[in-house]
Design a protein around this motif. Sequence first.
Motif, mmCIF file in Angstrom:
data_model
loop_
_atom_site.group_PDB
_atom_site.id
_atom_site.type_symbol
_atom_site.label_atom_id
_atom_site.label_comp_id
_atom_site.label_asym_id
_atom_site.label_seq_id
_atom_site.Cartn_x
_atom_site.Cartn_y
_atom_site.Cartn_z
ATOM 1 N N GLU A 148 0.678 -0.768 0.026
ATOM 2 C CA GLU A 148 -0.036 0.359 -0.185
ATOM 3 C C GLU A 148 0.610 1.051 -0.176
ATOM 4 N N LYS A 149 0.660 2.074 -0.889
ATOM 5 C CA LYS A 149 1.900 3.813 -0.591
ATOM 6 C C LYS A 149 0.809 4.792 -0.444
ATOM 7 N N GLN A 150 1.149 5.429 -0.088
ATOM 8 C CA GLN A 150 0.152 7.076 0.103
ATOM 9 C C GLN A 150 0.837 7.892 -1.370
ATOM 10 N N THR A 151 -0.667 8.125 -1.642
ATOM 11 C CA THR A 151 -0.396 8.649 -3.358
ATOM 12 C C THR A 151 -1.192 10.456 -3.148
ATOM 13 N N VAL A 152 -1.008 11.207 -3.792
ATOM 14 C CA VAL A 152 -2.225 12.380 -3.845
ATOM 15 C C VAL A 152 -3.424 12.462 -3.697
ATOM 16 N N ARG A 153 -3.287 10.786 -4.526
ATOM 17 C CA ARG A 153 -5.471 10.853 -4.727
ATOM 18 C C ARG A 153 -6.069 9.660 -4.213
ATOM 19 N N GLY A 154 -4.638 9.462 -3.117
ATOM 20 C CA GLY A 154 -5.046 9.238 -1.974
ATOM 21 C C GLY A 154 -4.285 7.804 -2.045
ATOM 22 N N PRO A 155 -4.363 6.560 -0.545
ATOM 23 C CA PRO A 155 -4.114 5.169 -0.424
ATOM 24 C C PRO A 155 -4.572 4.235 -1.463
ATOM 25 N N GLY A 156 -3.128 3.446 -1.795
ATOM 26 C CA GLY A 156 -3.686 2.892 -3.100
ATOM 27 C C GLY A 156 -2.429 1.813 -3.385
ATOM 28 N N TYR A 157 -2.757 0.609 -4.261
ATOM 29 C CA TYR A 157 -1.635 0.004 -4.434
ATOM 30 C C TYR A 157 -1.654 0.476 -5.869
ATOM 31 N N PHE A 158 -0.358 0.207 -6.657
ATOM 32 C CA PHE A 158 0.059 -0.426 -8.052
ATOM 33 C C PHE A 158 0.253 -1.645 -8.112
ATOM 34 N N VAL A 159 -0.628 -1.761 -9.171
ATOM 35 C CA VAL A 159 -0.564 -3.384 -10.181
ATOM 36 C C VAL A 159 0.069 -3.460 -11.739
ATOM 37 N N THR A 160 0.426 -4.027 -11.653
ATOM 38 C CA THR A 160 1.201 -4.216 -13.258
ATOM 39 C C THR A 160 0.536 -6.488 -13.700
ATOM 40 N N PHE A 161 -0.130 -5.411 -14.504
ATOM 41 C CA PHE A 161 -0.814 -6.832 -15.366
ATOM 42 C C PHE A 161 0.324 -7.097 -16.868
ATOM 43 N N LEU A 162 0.076 -8.173 -17.315
ATOM 44 C CA LEU A 162 0.280 -8.861 -18.262
ATOM 45 C C LEU A 162 -0.545 -9.482 -19.032
#
Lengths: 171, 146
Positions: A130-144
């Motif tokens: 979980e990361k704190q971003t300017v838009r709110g807390p969230g997850y970066f998810v990468t799809f292939l």
Amino acid sequence: MPLTEEKLKQFVGIDSELIEGPDTVCKEMIRHWCEVMEDTNPLYQDEEYAQKSQFGGIIAPPMQVQVYTMSPLWPKADREPNSMELLVEELASQGYTSIVATEQGQEYFAPMKLGDRISYTISVDKISPEKQTVRGPGYFVTFLYKFYNQREELVCKQTFTILAYNAISKE
Amino acid sequence: MNVSSQAAITWDDVEVGYELPILDRKITAALVVGGAISATHDYAEVHHDYHAARKAGADNVFMNILTTNGLIGKYLTDWSGPTGEIKSIVLRLAVPNYPGDTMTFCGSVIQKYQVDEQNLVEVEFTGRNSLGNHAAGKAVIALPRR
């Protein structure tokens, strides 16, 4: 609420079944694309030019590949949800309901010709903590993604990263 | 449509450090919404519904990544001509493209090499708007010889 690493890991590395896109590569969709992009590449719309080219006919813009596989707004696709959809649903159930794409990488192989049918497989490649971003807390998810034509030739390999976040509303 | 007279850039014309021409594109609401729905069939609400975009923490509806990718592809082959074949595009988004802004593309050649008889160049590009870098990344293009 943040999800446990163990929970998130369950979604990683599972290839979906081959999913066929709803639309065939066609002049109309190419024109709609070029109209918005203002793309004048004659390979996409000038039959005379395209016939004399190395491709021997019209090709679709390679960047357009995913468009032929986008899920229809209606009716909803009649199939089992894949690991991407299950992960997005799981994140949404924990409050990470907003999604924005942050990265896209495409590598092109076979060109898309008129009449081609594009199918794809998708898997979850990685999930950040979980990361704190300017838009709110969230997850970066990468799809292939792997996109194929009806001759089972690889058309494009794609990485696609989204941020699924719990938005700080501006309303 | 007859645009076949577009100039073709050859591999021999280009050296590392070569700069692509700068291109400005107005970010209209039609480009943002048409880019999402018409060009890329992306019905995510943040690209066409103002209130949904605000709830998601954005200032306005914003361009989807597939449209950005399409505009970059257009930028690259506008420069190379139709004999330039895009082999890959990798892009990362930073600030959003909101209607009313202008995005300025620039790019430069950072590598020139040959693989399997293909004459390749790698281009580093950015698409900048009034808020900062909207997109930045790299693309590989195969070019013909002179």
